[in-house]
Design a protein around this motif. Structure first.
Motif, PDB file in Angstrom:
ATOM      1  N   TRP A 174      30.358  58.832  44.066  1.00  0.00           N
ATOM      2  CA  TRP A 174      30.650  58.989  42.485  1.00  0.00           C
ATOM      3  C   TRP A 174      29.054  59.048  42.123  1.00  0.00           C
ATOM      4  O   TRP A 174      29.066  60.027  41.095  1.00  0.00           O
ATOM      5  N   ALA A 175      28.248  58.691  42.568  1.00  0.00           N
ATOM      6  CA  ALA A 175      26.827  58.537  41.976  1.00  0.00           C
ATOM      7  C   ALA A 175      26.134  59.807  42.203  1.00  0.00           C
ATOM      8  O   ALA A 175      25.640  60.364  41.469  1.00  0.00           O
ATOM      9  N   GLN A 176      26.458  60.661  43.255  1.00  0.00           N
ATOM     10  CA  GLN A 176      25.885  61.884  43.767  1.00  0.00           C
ATOM     11  C   GLN A 176      26.728  63.136  43.070  1.00  0.00           C
ATOM     12  O   GLN A 176      26.339  64.302  43.112  1.00  0.00           O
ATOM     13  N   HIS A 177      27.920  62.872  42.812  1.00  0.00           N
ATOM     14  CA  HIS A 177      28.978  64.080  42.407  1.00  0.00           C
ATOM     15  C   HIS A 177      28.378  64.449  40.922  1.00  0.00           C
ATOM     16  O   HIS A 177      27.973  63.850  40.179  1.00  0.00           O
ATOM     17  N   ASP A 178      28.236  65.995  41.144  1.00  0.00           N
ATOM     18  CA  ASP A 178      27.671  66.614  39.734  1.00  0.00           C
ATOM     19  C   ASP A 178      29.058  67.158  39.146  1.00  0.00           C
ATOM     20  O   ASP A 178      29.663  68.174  39.483  1.00  0.00           O
TER      21      ASP A 178
END
Length: 214
Positions: free
Chosen positions: A105-109
């Motif tokens: 979730w944190a890395q998703h763009d």
């Protein structure tokens, strides 16, 4: 393999485990399921909760404004599935799977626009499309969803970073992600297909715009 969409991935697991989902397919961008989500199991209590929530949500659904019956049904079942997923997280808070999901979730763009849902059914070449909630795709609505998506991504990353710094458990962070999605404007949630309980009781169409109230 992307593991960003825990809701979609785990709903697929619930479908395999319970056979409760029967929503018609709707044209929308989908990310790949989590690599280890297919092995997820749920308790009988979670299965019972899912069945009850599907029935209740389907009966009460008054969303989305201007959306098709297929989308109303899909949103009702997604709402019920989300409740079952939260129960799964709460029932197994130490599962190491949650750590990887939080990182995804944190890395998703989100700003790439792949998470926004569109309904392509019945659209002829050259005609303006619609978002899943029924709202027409216009210059204004595209600008709105672009800005709102960027806002959401910033909120999401800030929240995850803050909670990790505080030592919050990954399972609790995932539950906060559900909460944060529910706090987004109703118009944006319809575009993203993020239902919340109040949608089924109070959100009504705007006759002028064909969208849920913001």
């Amino acid at each position: 393999m992307s593991t960003i969409n825990i809701i979609a991935a785990m709903q697929s697991s619930i479908l395999a485990a319970t056979g409760k989902f029967s929503a018609p397919k709707i044209a929308t961008a989908q990310t790949e399921p989590a690599a280890n989500a297919s092995s997820t199991t749920i308790s009988q209590a979670a299965r019972d909760a899912l069945a009850e929530n599907v029935a209740n949500a389907t009966q009460q659904s008054s969303i989305p404004a201007g959306g098709s019956h297929a989308f109303q049904q899909a949103m009702a079942e997604k709402f019920a599935g989300g409740n079952a997923i939260k129960l799964m997280i709460q029932s197994d808070p130490s599962n190491p799977m949650w750590t990887g999901q939080v990182e995804s979730w944190a890395q998703h763009d989100f700003t790439l626009g792949h998470d926004v849902g569109y309904d392509c059914s019945g659209t002829k070449p050259g005609e303006p499309g619609r978002f899943l909630g029924g709202e027409p795709v216009t210059a204004e609505s595209k600008a709105y969803v672009t800005q709102q998506t960027a806002n959401y991504q910033n909120q999401l990353r800030d929240m995850i970073s803050s909670e990790k710094a505080k030592g919050t458990a990954p399972s609790d962070i995932l539950l906060k992600i559900f909460d944060q999605q529910g706090e987004q404007p109703a118009r944006f949630r319809a575009m993203m297909a993020w239902p919340i309980a109040s949608d089924f009781a109070s959100s009504q169409p705007s006759a002028a715009s064909g969208r849920v109230k913001t």
